[in-house]
Design an enzyme around this catalytic site. Sequence first.
Site: not given
Ligand code: SAH
Ligand code: SF4
Length: 397
Positions: A123, A136, A143, A147, A150, A383
């Site tokens: 996406e 973005c 991934c 996390c 996420c 995000c």
């Molecule tokens: N993998 C990289 C970049 C992609 S995520 C990283 O983790 O930095 C972009 C941002 O969105 C990151 O700061 C991530 O932690 C945040 N993010 C992920 N899931 C989210 C959620 N459910 N609500 C708000 N922010 C979130």
């Molecule tokens: Fe991967 Fe989501 Fe963690 Fe970013 S926030 S490193 S996309 S699992």
Amino acid sequence: MSAATALMPIPGLIDPVPVRRGPDPRADGRTELVGLSKDAIRAALEAEGFEPRQAKLRSKQLWHWIYNRGVSDFSAMSDIAKAQQPRLAERFAISRPTVVEAQVSSDGTRKWLLRTHDGNDFEMVFIPDSDRGTLCVSSQVGCTLNCTFCHTGTMRLVRNLEPSEIVGQVMLARDALGEWPNPGEESASNYQSEGRLLTNIVMMGMGEPLYNFDNVRDALKIVMDGDGLGLSKRRITLSTSGVVPMMERAGDEIGVNLAVSLHSVRKEIRDEIVPLNRKYGIEQLLEACAAYPGANNARRITFEYVMLKDKNDSDADARELVRLIRKYKLPAKVNLIPFNPWPGAPYECSSGERIRAFSTIIFEAGISAPVRTPRGRDIDAACGQLKTASERKRKSA
Ligand code: SAH
Ligand code: SF4
């Protein structure tokens, strides 16, 4: 299995995860030109039997048509001899990811579901604001890092995106926004942000960009090339969840703004929500931030902090964050991100009041701490909400 599709280990949480090195070759056998450096285009032409001088001239012309004019049809390249156009078209391709679905949110945010030529979905999101427009961009399909807050992290990693697929996202956005210059107007090839819809790029889509370092670097070099897409490195931000060993190289070899997904200042909590913390801890991460090449007061590091109710949102957490930023003398700003929910997510977003109190503590310590307005939630474009059906499809196949 060809060399490109042989398995390669991508570092995972604990053990490396074997994933395919690259895509399947294109079904039509043509070579993709998008994502190749100028030299690589020249070499590809020579490999097809073009004389060195011809190859050099043609590669310059192709570069211009591809990146300054957005042209993907060889027959529209008026300064390339008519007789040569079919030969180029037979051997080379200039493409974009395929659009599977395009959605528009009630707030103007746009999301595209895209497909690689070998059938993997990912996406891309465009977020328009009054003074800027931010694309973005995704770096991986899925991934490895899981996390817990996420949605992308609940997908497994399918594969890294190629430079062509990363640059291709920016080109597709320019197509969709109608932002290729008109003939005659492209001479000052630097893409001026004034009057543009697409002014900024964030590597914050699906995936961990520093686990696809070479491809992300090669792609961003083309995006930043003054003769290429011409976006200033000051308008590009790379976000990492904390891949410490790659941060210095990111500063040296790419040189864009850095964002770090910190999300917690306590080991037990960060170990849980950003499991990579078990490998590279908070102190190590902040040391790497302090050493990030090019960071200074005019170019601050952004700490992203997702607000999770009763997890990481206390006054004491905010004060600890301030203490750490001071301890490491970091030129920092903090971006507070209200948690964006997804089906089955194990967290809730902190209350508005809690987020404001958290922000105030940081702000009163002299550190900027804006609260990010969620964008595109109604189309799951915010995000952390990006996830595609690739995995399900792959399994059923
Ligand atoms: N993998 C990289 C970049 C992609 S995520 C990283 O983790 O930095 C972009 C941002 O969105 C990151 O700061 C991530 O932690 C945040 N993010 C992920 N899931 C989210 C959620 N459910 N609500 C708000 N922010 C979130
Ligand atoms: Fe991967 Fe989501 Fe963690 Fe970013 S926030 S490193 S996309 S699992």
